[in-house]
Design a protein around this motif. Structure first.
Motif, PDB file in Angstrom:
ATOM      1  N   VAL A  64       0.857  -1.177   0.000  1.00 53.47           N
ATOM      2  CA  VAL A  64       0.000   0.000   0.000  1.00 53.47           C
ATOM      3  C   VAL A  64       0.899   1.235   0.000  1.00 53.47           C
ATOM      4  O   VAL A  64       1.959   1.255   0.634  1.00 53.47           O
ATOM      5  CB  VAL A  64      -0.955   0.003   1.224  1.00 53.47           C
ATOM      6  N   MET A  88      -3.159   6.939   2.204  1.00 52.29           N
ATOM      7  CA  MET A  88      -2.844   5.523   2.024  1.00 52.29           C
ATOM      8  C   MET A  88      -3.685   5.067   0.840  1.00 52.29           C
ATOM      9  O   MET A  88      -4.923   5.097   0.901  1.00 52.29           O
ATOM     10  CB  MET A  88      -3.196   4.717   3.270  1.00 52.29           C
ATOM     11  N   PHE A 108       2.023   4.806   0.950  1.00 50.11           N
ATOM     12  CA  PHE A 108       1.902   5.833   1.985  1.00 50.11           C
ATOM     13  C   PHE A 108       2.618   7.085   1.499  1.00 50.11           C
ATOM     14  O   PHE A 108       3.788   7.042   1.139  1.00 50.11           O
ATOM     15  CB  PHE A 108       2.520   5.330   3.295  1.00 50.11           C
ATOM     16  N   GLU A 113      -8.065   5.512  -2.631  1.00 51.12           N
ATOM     17  CA  GLU A 113      -7.642   5.471  -1.237  1.00 51.12           C
ATOM     18  C   GLU A 113      -8.247   4.239  -0.566  1.00 51.12           C
ATOM     19  O   GLU A 113      -9.269   3.712  -1.001  1.00 51.12           O
ATOM     20  CB  GLU A 113      -8.058   6.752  -0.516  1.00 51.12           C
ATOM     21  N   ARG A 154      -4.300   2.232   7.787  1.00 50.89           N
ATOM     22  CA  ARG A 154      -4.376   3.582   8.350  1.00 50.89           C
ATOM     23  C   ARG A 154      -3.031   3.990   8.921  1.00 50.89           C
ATOM     24  O   ARG A 154      -2.277   3.163   9.435  1.00 50.89           O
ATOM     25  CB  ARG A 154      -5.438   3.633   9.452  1.00 50.89           C
ATOM     26  N   MET A 155      -2.772   5.304   8.840  1.00 52.81           N
ATOM     27  CA  MET A 155      -1.519   5.841   9.349  1.00 52.81           C
ATOM     28  C   MET A 155      -1.801   6.944  10.355  1.00 52.81           C
ATOM     29  O   MET A 155      -2.640   7.822  10.122  1.00 52.81           O
ATOM     30  CB  MET A 155      -0.668   6.387   8.202  1.00 52.81           C
ATOM     31  N   THR A 187      -1.564  13.117   5.037  1.00 57.06           N
ATOM     32  CA  THR A 187      -1.151  11.773   4.664  1.00 57.06           C
ATOM     33  C   THR A 187      -2.239  11.067   3.861  1.00 57.06           C
ATOM     34  O   THR A 187      -3.427  11.348   4.018  1.00 57.06           O
ATOM     35  CB  THR A 187      -0.831  10.921   5.908  1.00 57.06           C
TER      36      THR A 187
END
Length: 495
Positions: free
Chosen positions: A195, A211, A197, A221, A226-227, A209
């Motif tokens: 994925v 992803m 980032f 997306e 998740r970040m 950000t």
């Protein structure tokens, strides 16, 4: 490779970039007088070369004449060391014999309960067939095909079946969580189970950000990865899974002004389902959140996508040394031979037994199909046996990429009299090279070289295994020794 895969294959090249830099030797020996001790025929010349290299750890090697199969010289050739990605040579041969060069994997869209007036009366299923090269563009084509088939809505659930192969959360648990070359493996993969980032400076002074599952054409997306930015210096990344979601944090002090990185996916079924749901929605087909299933029910085929033929995939696998491709292809071959394996190690053990019987490979003991696991072992004599047999059948050499011999500045020597086609293998303090060389007089040789400083490798903490101190220099010296051995063999046995 077909042009539509250029973006992903360029990503493979980028992933291999740091290894490619490490592969560049620092010196190049031109053939010189055989009075020079390292070019002297026989064991003394080989011993002199190995002593001069002064490489910590073990070095084993062997070279043979391809036409006669005669072993010309060796050092420790019966000793088994980690082969690293040279193991992919055996995976390629295993897949060719078991599945065939024309084999294609299929990813299907299925419906239970039939379709009436554009409505799927039961469930819609995204069914993975083991295709390691499936990308977001392919899923977009499947979504478009679903609309073209007249589907407007789904009455039941949206399901994902990824159980054609076992689900394995990471190829090598000993690798740090954030390394993209050790993703999860299952019966479905998307974008090599990575994925994207990306982070950028925001007007507020923080970072924005994303992803996503980007390709050249699409950039959906995702919600299953998740970040969160954490106020710290180290560690740079942390990972935790919660209810099927990949939850990442990244250190704020490591972000700088902006950048991007591919991170591994740990739940491939959820990832593919998340992306397909978005792409179907763009065509007006609203799907619920994907639910994974282990058993595939009887269903009607609505659309399908086929992978490139096996021979084409294997050439890409060897060129870019892609671990996920090796694992999915290897386990698919085992499934075809003896039934779906329960684990990666079980599948690799089956392949090792096959290689022992098929090519008389003493000492082969693989724990995966990519060579990433440090417990895998192979001997130079065993690899030579497989190389020579495969060359006689014409299977392998067309799949191997040219290996450049380089000058003292690391530049390829285009007019070098020795031509090499081989597979490299690089881990921290482990280096391998195996393949074929054509000497200046046309003599065809097969060779295998394995080097490993296992004591130093074992002392590296898990958190430091991306760039451990001293590994780059050690691997550079190992690559230089490989070139010196090749040029010795060209001078002694081919001129």
């Amino acid at each position: 490779m077909t042009s539509r895969r250029t973006f992903l294959l360029s990503g493979l090249a980028a992933m291999a970039g740091s290894a490619a830099l490490a592969n560049a030797p620092t010196v190049s020996l031109r053939p010189v007088s055989r009075r020079n001790s390292i070019f002297a025929p026989g064991a003394e010349g080989l011993k002199a070369l190995l002593a001069q290299a002064d490489l910590p750890g073990e070095v084993v090697c062997a070279v043979a004449d391809v036409n006669s199969g005669r072993l010309l010289e060796s050092h420790g050739a019966g000793q088994a060391l980690p082969p690293a990605s040279v193991a992919k040579v055996i995976t390629a041969l295993y897949a060719l014999e078991t599945l065939g060069g024309s084999h294609r994997f299929e990813t299907r869209i299925l419906a239970t309960g039939g379709v009436s007036n554009g409505v799927v009366l039961g469930d819609l299923i995204l069914a993975g067939g083991g295709d390691p090269m499936l990308d977001t563009d392919d899923l977009a084509q499947l979504a478009a095909a679903l609309k073209a088939a007249g589907v407007r809505s789904v009455r039941g659930d949206f399901l994902v079946w990824d159980a054609a192969l076992p689900t394995i959360r990471t190829i090598d648990p000993g690798q740090p969580d954030h390394l993209g070359y050790s993703p999860a493996v299952s019966g479905i993969a998307l974008n090599f189970n990575r994925v994207h980032f990306e982070w950028k400076r925001a007007a507020s002074g923080g970072w924005a950000t994303t992803m996503d599952a980007r390709t050249e054409k699409h950039r959906p997306e995702v919600s299953m990865a998740r970040m969160r930015i954490a106020t710290r210096s180290t560690p740079v990344y942390t990972y935790a899974e919660q209810s099927g979601t990949d939850n990442w944090t990244v250190a704020s002090k490591a972000l700088g002004k902006g950048g991007s990185r591919w991170l591994p996916v740990r739940n491939p079924g959820a990832y593919a389902g998340d992306v397909f749901r978005t792409l179907a929605g763009a065509h007006g087909i609203q799907l619920g959140a994907a639910r994974q299933i282990r058993t595939l029910p009887a269903a009607q085929l609505l659309a399908q996508h086929q992978s490139p033929p096996m021979a084409e995939m294997l050439k890409a696998m060897l060129k870019y040394s892609n671990n996920l491709m090796a694992e999915m292809i290897g386990m698919s071959a085992t499934a075809a031979r003896s039934g779906r394996p329960s684990s990666l190690k079980e599948s690799a053990t089956e392949m090792s037994h096959w290689a022992t019987a098929r090519y008389d490979m003493p000492g082969i003991r693989l724990v995966d199909h990519s060579g990433l696991g440090e417990e895998s072992r192979m001997t130079p004599l065993g690899l030579l046996s497989a190389l020579i047999a495969a060359d006689r059948s014409g299977q392998l050499k067309p799949l191997l990429k040219p290996f450049d011999l380089r000058d003292a500045k690391g530049r390829p020597i285009k007019d070098h009299p020795i031509k090499v086609a081989a597979k490299t293998g690089t881990l921290n303090f482990v280096s391998g090279l195996g393949g074929f060389m054509t000497a200046s007089d046309g003599t065809e040789l097969a060779f295998a070289i394995f080097s490993a400083d296992e004591a130093t490798r074992a002392s590296i903490p898990r958190a430091e295994r991306e760039r451990p101190r001293g590994a780059k220099g050690w691997n550079r010296r190992a690559k230089a020794l490989q070139q010196q051995l090749i040029e010795r063999w060209g001078a002694v046995y081919g001129s």
